[in-house]
Design an enzyme around this catalytic site. Structure first.
Site, short mmCIF file in Angstrom:
data_model
loop_
_atom_site.label_atom_id
_atom_site.label_comp_id
_atom_site.label_asym_id
_atom_site.label_seq_id
_atom_site.Cartn_x
_atom_site.Cartn_y
_atom_site.Cartn_z
N HIS A 102 0.84 -1.15 -0.10
CA HIS A 102 0.12 0.14 -0.04
C HIS A 102 0.97 1.40 -0.02
CE1 HIS A 102 -3.50 2.71 0.96
NE2 HIS A 102 -3.94 1.92 0.84
N ASP B 142 -7.66 -5.41 -0.06
CA ASP B 142 -8.19 -6.54 -1.12
C ASP B 142 -7.75 -7.80 -1.07
OD1 ASP B 142 -9.46 -4.36 -2.94
OD2 ASP B 142 -7.69 -3.57 -3.58
N1 ACO Z 1 4.26 -7.43 -4.51
C1 ACO Z 1 5.57 -7.51 -4.39
N2 ACO Z 1 6.33 -6.33 -4.37
C2 ACO Z 1 5.70 -5.14 -4.10
C3 ACO Z 1 4.28 -5.13 -3.92
C4 ACO Z 1 3.70 -6.30 -4.03
N3 ACO Z 1 2.23 -6.21 -3.94
N4 ACO Z 1 3.72 -3.71 -3.73
C5 ACO Z 1 4.86 -3.23 -3.64
N5 ACO Z 1 6.13 -3.63 -3.94
C6 ACO Z 1 7.39 -3.47 -3.89
C7 ACO Z 1 7.84 -2.88 -5.13
O1 ACO Z 1 8.17 -3.68 -6.25
C8 ACO Z 1 8.98 -1.85 -4.88
O2 ACO Z 1 10.07 -2.65 -4.60
P1 ACO Z 1 11.40 -1.77 -5.37
O3 ACO Z 1 11.51 -0.66 -4.34
O4 ACO Z 1 12.37 -2.89 -5.01
O5 ACO Z 1 11.37 -1.52 -6.78
C9 ACO Z 1 8.50 -1.31 -3.47
O6 ACO Z 1 7.60 -2.58 -2.83
C10 ACO Z 1 7.82 -0.07 -3.56
O7 ACO Z 1 6.46 -0.63 -4.18
P2 ACO Z 1 5.80 0.53 -5.31
O8 ACO Z 1 4.99 0.01 -6.47
O9 ACO Z 1 6.52 1.81 -5.84
O10 ACO Z 1 4.78 1.31 -4.49
P3 ACO Z 1 3.45 2.28 -4.53
O11 ACO Z 1 3.27 2.74 -3.29
O12 ACO Z 1 3.79 2.85 -5.90
O13 ACO Z 1 2.25 1.20 -4.87
C11 ACO Z 1 0.69 -0.41 -4.58
C12 ACO Z 1 1.35 0.82 -4.00
C13 ACO Z 1 0.04 0.10 -5.95
C14 ACO Z 1 -0.61 -0.54 -3.89
C15 ACO Z 1 1.51 -1.54 -4.85
O14 ACO Z 1 1.91 -2.08 -3.60
C16 ACO Z 1 0.75 -2.76 -5.62
O15 ACO Z 1 1.03 -2.56 -6.81
N6 ACO Z 1 -0.02 -3.69 -4.91
C17 ACO Z 1 -0.56 -4.54 -5.64
C18 ACO Z 1 -1.90 -4.29 -6.17
C19 ACO Z 1 -2.96 -4.07 -5.03
O16 ACO Z 1 -3.05 -4.93 -4.26
N7 ACO Z 1 -3.35 -2.96 -4.90
C20 ACO Z 1 -4.52 -2.74 -4.23
C21 ACO Z 1 -4.27 -1.40 -3.35
S1 ACO Z 1 -5.18 -1.09 -2.14
C22 ACO Z 1 -6.59 -0.33 -3.01
O17 ACO Z 1 -6.22 0.46 -3.77
C23 ACO Z 1 -7.86 -0.43 -2.52
#
Ligand code: ACO
Length: 384
Positions: free
Chosen positions: A266, A320
């Site tokens: 998140h 989720d």
């Molecule tokens: N699985 C594996 N690695 C992850 C995940 C994940 N679900 N989420 C974040 N990371 C990692 C990224 O790869 C990144 O690693 P790095 O620094 O080595 O490149 C680091 O954690 C930061 O991730 P970002 O994508 O930059 O974080 P951001 O804040 O932009 O994204 C998000 C947040 C979009 C929710 C992300 O965690 C994600 O894509 N999760 C999966 C989709 C999901 O479950 N979305 C629902 C969110 S809740 C909602 O909207 C109701």
């Protein structure tokens, strides 16, 4: 930033940490895992309130009196029906289309049936709020049935919000336990500060568009797999894994390929999402009751393997992750999960819409130009 002043060339990808509004609707402490609606912790609301009461709280700023709640609830019950021309319109949509696209299109069309462009009129706005909360479940259930060639089921005024939704999906008397669980889930999904769909709705609201257009913008944004669409993808992932023994390899393989685990992570929470905690607890209680939720064991194993691998990045289950398992056990089809999210989040979108109107300035951010200048125009025949 320089000397505390914003320099116009500062750039924050995804607007991370950039305030887009001043809001009193909700509050998140992402380090401590706290979420409050209008100052009240969600854990207290799920114990003591109903979704309709929470929607009132979010939209009008305080808990309703008994009289206010009764009126709001009965206004919503009375406006559940959708006109036959809206049903006809929905029948023309491709039955294989995604229900979220059907919902977005139908909500946009609602604004033509119930003109609401007079957004300076409080009375008009009240009825738009009532209609949107009341009709979203009817639209979702109608599309869910009509895509199989079945007639839409008329809503029943004698049932509460979630009982009626489950009834319209199945045309069978709803199980009160399931309806209560769904109500709790709607409370947990109702609002979440400046998330992507709320921001999208606010941008539309800031142009003084009508609330149906605002909500249809927000629904479109909620659809994506990085936002509300993640609940659907999570259950698809659980089914794809299919066996608790396969979890470790599956997750490690995904992480090796730098793929995201759906339902995890998140932008704001750097600890366990408090909504996921409540939903996990509900899923476990449902499992004790029914003893047939096979996806739960796989999900808990994913959580364990992910936490071993992603602890340093502070990645935990989000809202989720467990919601889909619960909806699946209720018999709700997977591609309707994000629509159920929208049926709830509409309360938060409308709360932010009213807040924006009370102190509006059109959103018009800037972009840092990284293109070229002063290029010569090349005639078509010379282009390769
Ligand atoms: N699985 C594996 N690695 C992850 C995940 C994940 N679900 N989420 C974040 N990371 C990692 C990224 O790869 C990144 O690693 P790095 O620094 O080595 O490149 C680091 O954690 C930061 O991730 P970002 O994508 O930059 O974080 P951001 O804040 O932009 O994204 C998000 C947040 C979009 C929710 C992300 O965690 C994600 O894509 N999760 C999966 C989709 C999901 O479950 N979305 C629902 C969110 S809740 C909602 O909207 C109701």
């Amino acid at each position: 930033m320089q000397n505390g002043e914003m320099i116009m060339t500062d750039f924050f990808a995804g607007l991370e940490g950039v305030p887009a509004s001043k809001s009193g609707v909700s509050f998140i402490d992402g380090e401590k895992g706290i979420l409050e609606y209008r100052g009240i912790r969600i854990e207290e609301l799920v114990k003591k309130s109903s979704f309709i009461e929470v929607a009132y709280l979010l939209i009008f700023g305080k808990l309703p009196t008994k009289r206010q709640l009764d009126k709001f609830d009965s206004d919503i019950r009375f406006h559940r029906r959708i006109k036959y021309r809206i049903v006809d319109l929905m029948k023309t949509l491709p039955e294989r289309g995604h229900p979220m696209d059907a919902l977005q299109a139908t909500v946009a069309a609602l604004g033509m049936f119930y003109p609401a462009k007079e957004i300076s009129d409080e009375e008009t706005n009240y009825w738009s709020i009532v209609r949107l909360i009341a009709k979203l479940p009817t639209i979702v259930a109608a599309f869910a049935r009509m895509r199989y060639g079945d007639e839409a089921v008329r809503p029943r005024d004698d049932l509460n919000h979630t009982e009626n939704f489950l009834y319209m999906l199945t045309e069978t008397p709803p199980d009160p336990y399931m309806a209560k669980v769904l109500d709790t889930s709607l409370i947990l999904h109702a609002e979440h500060t400046m998330n992507a769909s709320t921001f999208s709705g606010l941008v539309t609201a800031s142009t003084l568009a009508d609330p149906y257009t605002v909500v249809s913008s927000a629904i479109g944004t909620l659809t994506g797999p990085l936002h509300g669409g993640a609940n659907e993808r999570t259950v698809e992932m659980l089914r794809e894994i299919g066996d608790v023994g396969k979890v470790k390899d599956y997750i490690e393989e995904k992480l090796k390929k730098k793929e995201k685990i759906m339902g995890m992570g998140h932008r704001v929470y750097k600890t366990y999402d408090p909504r996921a905690r409540v939903l996990k607890d509900i899923a476990n209680k449902m499992q004790k009751r029914y003893k047939d939720i096979t996806l739960l064991e796989i999900a808990e194993r994913i959580e364990k393997v992910s936490s071993e691998n992603l602890k340093e990045k502070k990645i935990y289950p989000n809202v989720d992750f467990y919601s889909g398992i619960i909806y699946d056990r209720m018999g709700i089809e997977t591609d309707l999960f994000t629509c159920v999210f929208a049926m709830s989040r509409v309360a938060g979108w409308l709360a932010h819409w009213l807040e924006q109107l009370s102190n509006n300035r059109i959103f018009r951010p800037s972009a840092i130009y990284v293109g070229k200048h002063n290029l010569n125009y090349k005639p078509l025949k010379n282009r390769r």
